[in-house]
Design a protein around this motif. Structure first.
Motif, mmCIF file in Angstrom:
data_model
loop_
_atom_site.group_PDB
_atom_site.id
_atom_site.type_symbol
_atom_site.label_atom_id
_atom_site.label_comp_id
_atom_site.label_asym_id
_atom_site.label_seq_id
_atom_site.Cartn_x
_atom_site.Cartn_y
_atom_site.Cartn_z
ATOM 1 N N ARG A 1 0.828 -1.203 0.000
ATOM 2 C CA ARG A 1 0.000 0.000 0.000
ATOM 3 C C ARG A 1 0.870 1.262 0.000
ATOM 4 N N GLN A 2 1.953 1.250 0.771
ATOM 5 C CA GLN A 2 2.850 2.398 0.804
ATOM 6 C C GLN A 2 3.516 2.618 -0.552
ATOM 7 N N THR B 1 -6.430 9.347 6.198
ATOM 8 C CA THR B 1 -5.756 8.060 6.000
ATOM 9 C C THR B 1 -4.575 8.208 5.053
ATOM 10 N N HIS C 1 -0.548 7.426 5.556
ATOM 11 C CA HIS C 1 0.269 6.636 4.634
ATOM 12 C C HIS C 1 1.490 7.432 4.174
#
Length: 207
Positions: free
Chosen positions: A152-153, A179, A183
């Motif tokens: 996800r990063q 969110t 991140h």
């Protein structure tokens, strides 16, 4: 929209002024040829965007000052140099974009649009010396297997390299802006950098 243009050459100022007024409706460009005049203009009224040629005497110090005193004021460096180290130095000092003057007009307009939307424009640094054309905004996501990031990063970092703002990243991922901020903070920590621009520079160098 007020734009402050700092360049020592009248012909360059005239060309860039015409380009901005043509492509950005309602833009008002104030052109100055030295750092003292630029500081006076900033003190009088805050622009929406600064275009700066670092070859102006004291230009790099002006970039650092703007980044220090006006963190939310985006600066795009429009430079006669296409040297990778010059680009990295400008981006590391706080510029939100670096555009070599040899780039075509569409690339410059695209860069300004990205920065005004809250993104970052970084040219293809590894290929500047080879004089390759600028890449399209839509690119396949790199693997970056060597970077200490979760999948996800890596996706967030990829979107950062595309110049997307937190709001646009949130829309792309289907999550909240808060969110996305979490991140982005995690990406910066993992890469050991302190800004989005520095993260983009690291990612661009390691493709």
């Amino acid at each position: 929209m007020r734009v402050l243009l700092v360049d020592a050459f009248p012909m360059v100022r005239a060309a860039l002024t015409g380009l901005i007024e043509q492509h950005f409706s309602g833009a008002q460009v104030q052109g100055v040829d030295n750092v003292a005049a630029a500081r006076a203009a900033l003190a009088q009224a805050m622009p929406r965007l600064v275009l700066l040629d670092l070859k102006v005497d004291g230009g790099f110090e002006l970039l650092q000052q703007i980044h220090r005193e006006h963190l939310l004021l985006p600066v795009v460096v429009v430079s006669g140099s296409d040297d990778t180290e010059d680009a990295l130095q400008a981006l590391g000092a706080g510029a939100m974009g670096y555009v070599p003057q040899r780039c075509d007009l569409d690339t410059l307009v695209q860069a300004l649009q990205l920065v005004l939307a809250g993104g970052t424009y970084v040219p293809p640094l590894k290929r500047l010396v080879d004089e390759a054309p600028a890449p399209r905004v839509e690119q396949a996501q790199p693997d970056w297997a060597h970077l200490p990031l979760t999948p996800r990063q890596k996706h967030v970092l990829h979107l950062l390299t595309q110049g997307l703002s937190n709001k646009l990243i949130a829309r792309e991922l289907g999550v909240s802006v808060d969110t996305v901020k979490d991140h982005v903070a995690a990406v910066l920590k993992a890469l050991g950098v302190s800004s989005r621009t520095q993260a983009v520079v690291v990612a661009t160098q390691k493709r």
